[in-house]
Motif scaffolding. Structure first.
Motif, short mmCIF file in Angstrom:
data_model
loop_
_atom_site.label_atom_id
_atom_site.label_comp_id
_atom_site.label_asym_id
_atom_site.label_seq_id
_atom_site.Cartn_x
_atom_site.Cartn_y
_atom_site.Cartn_z
N VAL B 30 0.84 -1.21 0.00
CA VAL B 30 0.00 0.00 0.00
C VAL B 30 0.87 1.25 0.00
O VAL B 30 0.59 2.23 -0.72
N ASP B 31 1.93 1.23 0.78
CA ASP B 31 2.84 2.38 0.84
C ASP B 31 3.46 2.65 -0.53
O ASP B 31 3.54 3.79 -0.98
N HIS B 32 3.88 1.60 -1.19
CA HIS B 32 4.48 1.77 -2.51
C HIS B 32 3.46 2.28 -3.51
O HIS B 32 3.72 3.22 -4.28
N GLN B 33 2.29 1.70 -3.53
CA GLN B 33 1.25 2.12 -4.47
C GLN B 33 0.84 3.57 -4.26
O GLN B 33 0.59 4.31 -5.22
N ALA B 34 0.78 3.96 -2.99
CA ALA B 34 0.31 5.32 -2.67
C ALA B 34 1.19 6.40 -3.30
O ALA B 34 0.71 7.48 -3.66
N ARG B 35 2.46 6.09 -3.46
CA ARG B 35 3.37 7.08 -4.06
C ARG B 35 3.04 7.37 -5.51
O ARG B 35 3.49 8.34 -6.08
N PHE B 36 2.28 6.47 -6.12
CA PHE B 36 1.88 6.65 -7.51
C PHE B 36 0.40 7.03 -7.63
O PHE B 36 -0.14 7.04 -8.73
N GLY B 37 -0.24 7.29 -6.54
CA GLY B 37 -1.65 7.65 -6.59
C GLY B 37 -2.58 6.46 -6.60
O GLY B 37 -3.77 6.60 -6.89
N VAL B 38 -2.06 5.27 -6.33
CA VAL B 38 -2.93 4.09 -6.27
C VAL B 38 -3.57 4.06 -4.88
O VAL B 38 -2.89 3.84 -3.88
N SER B 39 -4.88 4.28 -4.85
CA SER B 39 -5.56 4.36 -3.56
C SER B 39 -6.24 3.04 -3.19
O SER B 39 -6.63 2.84 -2.05
#
Lengths: 281, 251
Positions: B30-39
């Motif tokens: 989740v932390d990695h995805q969040a950096r790309f706007g993946v919610s």
């Protein structure tokens, strides 16, 4: 040496620093910094490009429109036709693109070693007369070994003219080392090599000691963190940005580099600084 | 920044990680995805693929129990060998666990999708749960399988995942002829591919995926972010289409 290899393969956390490249790419905005794509294959603007698959556009004007969207300033063109059936026809197409867009297009002449006399004439005409600034070889499509005798005059020409050679081969690091030593004034750009590095770590360890060799990352098997892994071993000076568009997608590789776990200064080197002088830009 | 719902991501240890490694916990992913706007992410467990669905599906439930942003998807196998529940039982288990998406990897896990193997399974899912079908290559047998399954089960929503480049000549007629066929864009690295498919077929049956942890998220993200499509089309592919698809589930 073993320690270097182990560190190179050890999984690591991806920090994803937000620099100008990542900040532009995350919004789909053109990259504000100077960007050079060393690997591109335009076709005619007729809408019939892909010899073995379909994609939208692919002509010179189309590739320039994509560059406008991504912010790529300069692309090195070698024609799709040239790396396939007709290198003379393909080189002529690129000559037209160089004439029409001298600030955006760097011409890379393609010699097909199966036609050695014509290949020699083509290099002289395109480089000496028409201002091409590089050579593209495709030993796979042309089914001719890179160490075969008909490629020797091509390498000698590049060495004499201090030209970059973009090479689509998957030859061994030992072969690359041999070529780089034999033709020290030529600049070898090993296409698709950063993906190959994951399978063959010897490549990065070889390249780091060869100042006239660069590797680019275009390809299908791009695995997460492979650019970072490559430059940790080969050094940042060994990597250049190349997409192989429109055969592949420019935006795909742009995102790969822009979001890599590297510093802004390192990305700047990959996107332009490492190769700008070699291309005379 | 584009808000993304990732249709194709996995957590857990893998045997052959990419140089950047795997995501050993939901929080890492989740932390990695969040950096790309993946919610949000529609996630599966790597051990469901690399060991056995029975193992990985159970681990997934545990791994994302405290995570609001990851939705579970389970892998399935044929039931004939006794190693996996019969289709009706499996559907009951999906309902009980609130799982609204099922994945199959027939190439990797070595089974056929012919009706005499999977027909009952497809019939059990049809109209209830979307099927995410991961392929190794869109070659002739796979394309014919997709065509046959989608025709035989018109209410089964089928999302083709892990496509590669060079698929337009086959994928375009498939998408045009099969209204229940969807495309996950994570591996679709064709020059102007999203733009082409949005024009040729429509943007309403493409869903964004990352293929994490194996593939760098920056690549499929840039494909969508730079695609020359309308803002509405981009948002639909980024998240809205997957939301709509999952809303079709019967629970």
């Amino acid at each position: 040496m073993f320690g270097t290899l182990w560190r190179h393969h050890a999984p690591h956390a991806h920090r994803h620093p937000r620099d100008v490249f990542a900040a532009n790419a995350i919004e789909g905005d053109p990259i504000e910094e100077f960007v050079i794509d060393v690997h591109s294959h335009p076709g005619p603007d007729s809408g019939h490009q892909g010899f073995n698959h379909h994609y939208l556009g692919g002509g010179v004007d189309d590739l320039l429109r994509v560059m406008d969207r991504t912010g790529v300033d300069v692309s090195c063109f070698s024609a799709h036709t040239a790396i396939g059936p007709d290198f003379v026809r393909g080189n002529a197409l690129v000559a037209g693109a160089v004439r029409a867009h001298p600030a955006r297009v760097v011409g890379f002449a393609v010699p097909n070693p199966n036609y050695p006399e014509l290949a020699k004439e083509e290099l002289i005409r395109r480089v000496d007369d028409q201002g091409f600034r590089g050579i593209k070889i495709h030993s796979t499509n042309h089914a001719y070994p890179i160490h075969g005798p008909n490629y020797a005059p091509v390498f000698e020409f590049a060495d004499d003219h201090r030209l970059p050679i973009l090479s689509h081969t998957f030859d061994s690091p030992a072969r690359l080392k041999e070529l780089a030593a034999r033709y020290p004034n030529a600049r070898f750009i090993w296409a698709h090599a950063i993906g190959a590095h994951v399978r063959d770590p010897d490549l990065a360890m070889t390249v780091r000691d060869l100042p006239n060799v660069f590797c680019e990352m275009a390809g299908s098997g791009n695995r997460r963190g492979q650019i970072e892994a490559f430059v940790r071993v080969a050094g940042i000076e060994s990597a250049v940005f190349g997409s192989d568009y429109p055969v592949l997608s420019q935006t795909w590789q742009l995102g790969n580099v822009a979001h890599a776990d590297l510093s802004e200064a390192e990305k700047r080197k990959i996107f332009s600084q490492n190769i700008r002088g070699v291309l005379g830009l | 920044m584009l808000d993304l719902f990732d249709a194709n991501c996995a957590l857990g240890m893998v045997g052959r990680p990419s140089p950047a490694g795997a995501f050993l916990s939901a929080a890492q992913l989740v932390d990695h995805q969040a950096r790309f706007g993946v919610s949000r992410g529609l996630v599966y467990h790597t051990l469901a693929l690399e060991e056995h669905p029975a193992v990985g599906n159970a681990l997934l439930t545990e791994a994302i129990a405290d995570c609001d942003t990851l939705q579970p998807s389970w892998l399935a196998l044929p039931h004939h060998t006794g190693e996996f529940p019969a289709p009706a039982t499996f559907v009951d288990e999906l309902r009980s666990a609130g799982v609204r998406a099922v994945r199959i990897f027939p190439d990797h896990q070595r089974f056929l999708t012919d009706d005499w193997v999977m027909g009952d399974f497809f019939a059990a899912l049809a109209g209830r749960v979307p099927l995410f079908w991961h392929i190794e290559r869109l070659n002739a047998p796979t394309a014919r399988d997709i065509h046959r399954v989608c025709c035989a089960h018109p209410t089964l929503q089928v999302v083709i995942c892990d496509v590669d480049k060079m698929i337009n000549r086959t994928m375009t007629p498939l998408m045009r002829q099969l209204p229940n066929l969807w495309l996950e864009t994570g591996g679709y690295r064709t020059h102007r591919g999203i733009e082409f498919m949005a024009t040729a077929v429509g943007h309403d049956r493409m869903v964004f995926g990352s293929k994490l942890p194996w593939q760098a998220l920056g690549q499929p993200h840039a494909e969508l972010a730079y695609a020359d499509v309308s803002g509405a089309a981009r948002r639909a592919i980024a998240a809205d289409n997957l939301e709509r698809l999952l809303a079709m589930a019967a629970w």
